[in-house]
Design an enzyme around this catalytic site. Structure first.
Site, PDB file in Angstrom:
ATOM      1  N   ALA A  18       0.828  -1.209   0.000  1.00 57.30           N
ATOM      2  CA  ALA A  18       0.000   0.000   0.000  1.00 57.30           C
ATOM      3  C   ALA A  18       0.862   1.259   0.000  1.00 57.30           C
ATOM      4  CB  ALA A  18      -0.936  -0.009   1.211  1.00 57.30           C
ATOM      5  N   CYS A 135       2.554   7.573  11.480  1.00 59.22           N
ATOM      6  CA  CYS A 135       1.731   8.487  10.688  1.00 59.22           C
ATOM      7  C   CYS A 135       0.955   9.486  11.545  1.00 59.22           C
ATOM      8  CB  CYS A 135       0.781   7.705   9.788  1.00 59.22           C
ATOM      9  SG  CYS A 135      -0.219   6.473  10.635  1.00 59.22           S
ATOM     10  N   HIS A 264      -5.414  11.474   8.632  1.00 59.11           N
ATOM     11  CA  HIS A 264      -5.579  11.597  10.080  1.00 59.11           C
ATOM     12  C   HIS A 264      -5.795  13.069  10.446  1.00 59.11           C
ATOM     13  CE1 HIS A 264      -4.547   7.509  10.387  1.00 59.11           C
ATOM     14  NE2 HIS A 264      -3.309   7.570  10.853  1.00 59.11           N
TER      15      HIS A 264
END
Lengths: 358, 358
Positions: A18, A135, A264
């Site tokens: 990914a 992240c 996020h």
């Protein structure tokens, strides 16, 4: 670099995953790249696959010690245990390993780098390994680093709104499936009916989120650590301290998964050594090339994850001076967890290295 | 009460609205009620409608001064401007008005009551009006009140995860429509595609949330106030101070709308005068009849809004002692914004009055 004047060879380890896929997308969309060879490495299962990078078809090679021969910089987008085993192998073969996993982030001999904040750390790498932050931490780091330089960060209270893709492709697939299962149904009105709708649609009870995520939020991300904390919450604390170089930074984080696919968000309450006005904060954010300030709520201007997903910058809005806490700002920040939160920052570390570091 | 020995007459003003409907549901499900007459009042448009309350069909009467004749307690579940006009009329006619709107909450002559926290305040009502707090504040108030009694609350940093029904039926309908519009589509991966899916499904651009809410979170709730704050964020601050009786309580709130139908959640960072351990906090929460402690994350036990919706209690979990802040707890709390957050607390104020207040 092994040869100072040749264009360096870069390798992408996990090229078919990914984050590796986003990495190739980033390379394809860069106006120019400093690389001689771009080598694609993946598990033996994916070896032989053809991927076009910057107009040239390349064949994925299998992860093996020889795969790193001649590589100057190896970008690792693989699970922790794969990085733990293979980043040292790459380093032994002469490459600088830039690792996006959690395997080395808190190793004192491995710098944890966000180029806007601490680019010079790329030179302090006794193990030949540089780590890329988690992240969630990364999503706010450009904004906090810029404020810290001006005002001296002391305390941080954050609550996260974390996207499903933080749990990988499995998380993305699950959220799509859940949203389809609840669509058109009057769910979320009484207890248990979201869970019933998922069950009626035949979705397995086992989920990467520990609870239904459609029409819900889940106050859990990562794995269980001591005293009720999650791995994700401790990463926000420990990685922020290391990146910003503030070993005694006070941090409390509550990490919550929300039914958002990618990007996020964080509600940040940050206390500084000196007074900070909203105007001063706006000026600091506005002067950073990697930050987009979206702070005009009268005209509906504030960042939301669905609007900024796919973008490289950190998006900041809702900047307010705390009414009751001196030297404190409250603000809201969004960052694409697959781009700046993962592949982009790793790639920017590689660019920093290729440019000689600074 | 006008007559001390007779069973009091209660009126529900706004009986046909969203909160009024929940109020009638609460009355229908109470093991017993202290009321003689239960009178249903609504706008002239809804007058004449028949509603069954505790097995007896009642006819809705039109809002008018005479409608309050003989009423001991009038529960107002209507918009601010209707309360502002009519609660004083009810009080003039001899009723105690318990108002769920924002019209009187910060009036120094109107107590703001959460029975678990400050029941005795029901007696201090020089205007004959008692106010019910905002739903976001209410969702955490039972938990904070219990901790405050034991440990002395000093500071509060909260981030909210607010449900669509906080924006009324319009908000509920919009979220349903948005979820159906994005279901089955690969949206939320790149900027703009959630908005495109809503537009393709023919949804009007005008929304109660100022931005798409499906597959998104929106850092805005309420109306614009000074210095970048929203009305919702200032309510959390000012109402918490008034209910808890701590005029100098330090509060910072960031209010964020999430794609949840009903039940508000909050990530709370609360600092006290004294040290508080997780065990002590668990004991305090466990001893409150109106709090359900769900804090065993090893076994997947923590509150989520979709699981607790429809319940009366406040649900608390993820209790942690802050690692870097002395005397500080971090926790996550969920409360049904239509029940404890609105109708239930209003009704509990009425029950407190009927029982003589305490």
């Amino acid at each position: 670099m092994a040869e100072q004047n040749a264009r360096p060879t870069v390798a992408i380890v996990g090229a078919t995953g990914a984050v590796g896929t986003v990495m190739i997308d980033i390379i394809n969309n860069r106006p120019s790249v400093p690389w001689g060879e771009i080598r694609l490495i993946a598990s033996p299962r994916s070896a032989g696959k053809k991927i076009t990078v910057r107009g040239e078809e390349r064949t994925v090679v299998a992860l093996a010690p020889e795969a790193f021969d001649g590589v100057d910089i190896a970008l690792f987008d693989v699970p922790d245990e794969v990085s733990a085993q293979w980043a040292p192998v790459a380093a032994e073969r002469g490459a600088i390993a830039v690792d996006n996993s959690g395997a080395f982030r808190l190793d004192p001999d491995v710098p944890l780098v966000v180029p806007e904040v601490n680019a010079a750390k790329v030179h302090e790498r006794p193990k030949g390994i540089i780590a890329n932050p988690n992240c969630t931490t990364l999503s706010m780091m450009a904004a906090l680093g810029a404020l810290h330089r001006e005002f001296g960060l002391r305390e941080l209270v954050v609550a996260s709104y974390q996207a499903a893709s933080g749990a990988g492709q499995e998380g993305v697939d699950r959220l799509y499936a859940e949203v389809s299962a609840v669509a058109g149904k009057q769910v979320g009105v009484r207890g248990g009916d979201v869970a019933e709708a998922l069950s009626a649609a035949g979705l397995p009870e086992e989920t990467p989120f520990k609870a239904p995520l459609a029409m819900n939020v889940v106050p859990w991300a990562g794995s269980r650590k001591d005293d009720g904390w999650t791995s994700e919450e401790l990463k926000v604390r420990n990685e922020s301290r290391k990146i910003l170089g503030i070993p005694d930074l006070k941090v409390s984080a509550t990490c919550v998964r929300v039914p958002v696919l990618t990007t996020h968000s964080l509600a940040v309450h940050a206390t500084f050594e000196r007074e900070v006005t909203v105007d001063q904060a706006h000026k600091v954010f506005g002067s950073q090339p990697s930050i987009v300030l979206q702070d005009d709520p009268d005209n509906g201007v504030f960042p939301t994850p669905a609007a900024v997903v796919g973008g490289d910058p950190t998006y900041v809005g809702r900047v307010r001076q705390a009414l009751d806490f001196p030297n404190t700002l409250d603000f809201f920040v969004c960052g694409d967890n697959l781009r700046k939160g993962a592949a982009l920052n790793t790639y920017e570390i590689a660019e920093t290295l290729a440019a000689g570091g600074e």
